[in-house]
Design a protein around this motif. Structure first.
Motif, PDB file in Angstrom:
ATOM      1  N   LEU A 275       5.369  -4.603   6.397  1.00  9.50           N
ATOM      2  CA  LEU A 275       3.906  -4.647   6.346  1.00  9.50           C
ATOM      3  C   LEU A 275       3.409  -6.037   5.959  1.00  9.50           C
ATOM      4  CD1 LEU A 275       3.123  -1.190   4.681  1.00  9.50           C
ATOM      5  CD2 LEU A 275       2.780  -1.842   7.069  1.00  9.50           C
TER       6      LEU A 275
ATOM      7  N   GLN B 283       0.809  -1.216   0.000  1.00  5.43           N
ATOM      8  CA  GLN B 283       0.000   0.000   0.000  1.00  5.43           C
ATOM      9  C   GLN B 283       0.846   1.272   0.000  1.00  5.43           C
ATOM     10  OE1 GLN B 283      -3.272   0.877   0.037  1.00  5.43           O
ATOM     11  NE2 GLN B 283      -4.333  -1.057   0.248  1.00  5.43           N
TER      12      GLN B 283
ATOM     13  N   THR C 265      -3.745   1.929   3.848  1.00 11.43           N
ATOM     14  CA  THR C 265      -3.052   0.935   4.671  1.00 11.43           C
ATOM     15  C   THR C 265      -3.791   0.730   5.983  1.00 11.43           C
ATOM     16  OG1 THR C 265      -0.909   1.512   3.703  1.00 11.43           O
ATOM     17  CG2 THR C 265      -0.875   0.369   5.822  1.00 11.43           C
TER      18      THR C 265
END
Length: 447
Positions: free
Chosen positions: A208, A62, A391
Motif C-alpha cells: 500500500l 490503514q 483505505t
C-alpha cells in the motif's frame, strides 16, 4: 434502553471528535502549504513531501490499523492511536526545517492510520440496530463536514495566527479524548485466539505504501508500482493461507460492499480533487487570500450539514442505494455546472451556486456509503472492514487529485486549466455514479 441512550450520549462524541481531528488535518494542509513553504524555506519538491509523507503512511498502515483493533482490543488500540496522533501533531507544529516536518508528518500519518479505522470499529461495537444506523449517519456527516471545515478553519488559522496552530489544536483535544475514552468507553476485547498476521501485515504495508508513492511520489514511480503489485499480489496469496488474515478476503465476497467501496473510491477522488483545484482557482483567478479562500467554502459546508441531517429519514424511506445515487448525481451536477456558467460571472454565480448543489450531495452520500461499506460484517472482522473503508477513502483522495493534475498539467492558462479540471472531476464522479447503479442493482437482488 436507558443504557444505550447513555452510551449514545458519551461514546459517540468521543468517536466523532477523534475522527473529526484526522479529517480536519487532512484539509487544513490545503490552505497552509504556501505559509509552510515560506516559514520553513521549502522548495516545491520538499513541500510536496509534506503532504506525501503523511499520505504514504496513512494509506500504507490503514489495514494494519484496522486489524490490530480486532486482535488486541479496540479500546486499547484507540488509546494508542490518540497518543501517536497527538504527539505527531505537536511535533509537526514544532517543526523548524524540511526534514523534521516531513518525518513528523510521516509519524503523524501512522497515528491517523491506527485511529481512523478504530473509530468506525468502536462505533460498530457500541451501537446496534436503529442506533447503529443513526451513529453511522453521524459518522458519515463528520467525514464530509470535517473535510469542508478543514478548508475554512485552515484559512482562518493560517491568516489570523499561524499554520502551526492548526496542528497544536489537536494536542489538548487528543489528550481530552484519551481521558474520556479511559473513563467512558467500554472494553470490547476480542474473545478469540486471533493473532496478528505478520507476513500479511508487512506485505500490505509495503504494497500500500508503494502504491501511494507510485501515485504521489517524485521519482522512481514505475518501480514503486511494480513493488506495489508484487507485494499486494503476495499479500492476497498469503491471506488465503493463514487463519487470521490482516484483510479477510471474505470481505470482498459481498457485491453490495464491493459496489460501495468502488462508489466511495471515485466519489472521494472527485470531492478532494474539487477541493484541491478550487482552492487554487479562488486564489489565482479571483485573488482571494487564504482567509477568504477558507470562508469561500461556506456554500459547501452549510448545505452539506443541512443535507446530512436528512440522511436518516431519507435512508429509511428510500434506502441507502437510491440515496447514494441521488447524492452522486447532485455532486456531479455541482462540479460540472461551473463549466457552462463561466468564470467571468464571478465567484457568487460561477463557484458559490455550484458549491451549494455539491454540498447537498456530499452531505447525503457519505453516511450511506459508510453503512454499505460495513454491511453484513461480524464483530470479529469489524476492524478489518473499517480499515478497508478508510483505505478506499484515502486512496480515492490520492488517485483523484493525481489523475486530475496529470491530465491537465499541459494547460498553462489557469482559467482554462480549471475548467478542464472540472470536466475530468465530473468524469470521475460519473464513475461513482455507475458504481452506485451497481449498488442499487445489488440491493434489489437481495430483496
Amino acid at each position: 434502553m436507558t443504557q444505550n441512550k447513555e452510551k449514545f450520549g458519551i461514546v459517540l462524541p468521543i468517536i466523532l471528535l477523534s475522527y473529526f481531528m484526522i479529517l480536519l488535518d487532512n484539509s487544513i494542509v490545503f490552505t497552509s502549504t504556501v505559509k509552510i513553504a515560506t516559514d520553513l524555506h521549502l522548495n516545491a519538491q520538499t513541500l510536496a513531501w509534506v503532504s506525501s509523507a503523511y499520505t504514504l503512511t496513512f494509506g500504507g498502515f490503514q489495514l494494519f490499523g484496522g486489524r490490530i483493533g480486532d486482535v488486541y482490543g479496540r479500546k486499547r488500540v484507540f488509546l494508542i492511536g490518540l497518543l501517536l496522533f497527538s504527539f505527531g501533531s505537536l511535533m509537526v507544529g514544532l517543526s523548524v526545517n524540511g526534514p523534521m516536518i516531513i518525518s513528523m508528518r510521516a509519524f503523524h500519518g501512522i497515528g491517523s492510520a491506527i485511529l481512523a479505522p478504530t473509530t468506525l470499529a468502536l462505533l460498530l461495537d457500541n451501537y446496534h440496530g436503529t442506533m447503529r444506523a443513526r451513529a453511522i449517519a453521524a459518522y458519515g456527516t463528520t467525514a464530509g463536514i470535517g473535510a469542508s471545515c478543514g478548508m475554512i478553519l485552515g484559512g482562518v488559522i493560517t491568516s489570523v495566527f499561524s499554520w502551526r496552530y492548526g496542528f497544536f489544536l489537536n494536542v489538548p483535544v487528543g489528550l481530552l479524548m484519551f481521558l474520556l475514552t479511559i473513563h467512558f468507553v467500554k472494553d470490547n476485547e476480542i474473545k478469540s485466539t486471533s493473532r496478528l498476521d505478520i507476513v500479511g501485515t508487512l506485505l500490505s504495508v509495503l504494497g500500500l505504501s508503494a502504491l501511494v508513492y507510485s501515485i504521489d511520489g517524485t521519482s522512481h514511480q514505475r518501480l514503486a508500482l511494480i513493488i506495489a503489485i508484487v507485494s499486494l499480489g503476495l499479500s492476497v496469496y498469503a491471506e488465503r493461507m493463514v487463519k487470521s488474515p490482516i484483510m479477510p478476503l471474505r470481505l470482498f465476497t459481498n457485491r453490495q460492499r464491493n459496489s460501495a467501496y468502488v462508489a466511495r473510491f471515485f466519489f472521494i477522488g472527485a470531492a478532494f480533487a474539487y477541493f484541491f483545484v478550487t482552492t487554487q482557482a479562488l486564489q489565482r483567478i479571483y485573488g482571494f487570500t487564504p482567509l477568504m479562500t477558507g470562508l469561500a467554502f461556506l456554500p459547501v459546508t452549510i448545505p452539506q450539514f443541512v443535507g446530512a441531517l436528512q440522511v436518516s429519514r431519507l435512508s429509511s424511506k428510500i434506502g441507502n442505494a437510491r440515496l447514494i445515487l441521488i447524492a452522486v448525481i447532485l455532486v456531479t451536477v455541482g462540479v460540472f455546472l461551473t463549466v457552462p456558467l463561466g468564470l467571468n460571472r464571478g465567484y457568487w454565480v460561477a463557484i458559490a451556486i455550484p458549491m451549494i448543489i455539491f454540498g447537498v450531495g456530499q452531505g447525503l452520500v457519505l453516511s450511506p456509503l459508510t453503512a454499505e461499506g460495513v454491511a453484513n460484517t461480524d464483530p470479529e472482522i469489524a476492524g478489518a472492514a473499517s480499515g478497508v473503508v478508510n483505505t478506499v477513502h484515502q486512496f480515492g483522495q490520492s488517485v483523484g487529485i493525481s489523475v486530475v493534475v496529470a491530465l491537465t498539467s499541459g494547460v498553462h492558462n489557469f482559467s482554462t486549466s480549471y475548467l478542464d479540471q472540472l470536466l475530468v472531476i465530473s468524469a470521475i464522479s460519473g464513475l461513482s455514479l455507475i458504481a452506485a447503479l451497481f449498488l442499487l442493482g445489488s440491493e434489489k437482488r437481495l430483496r
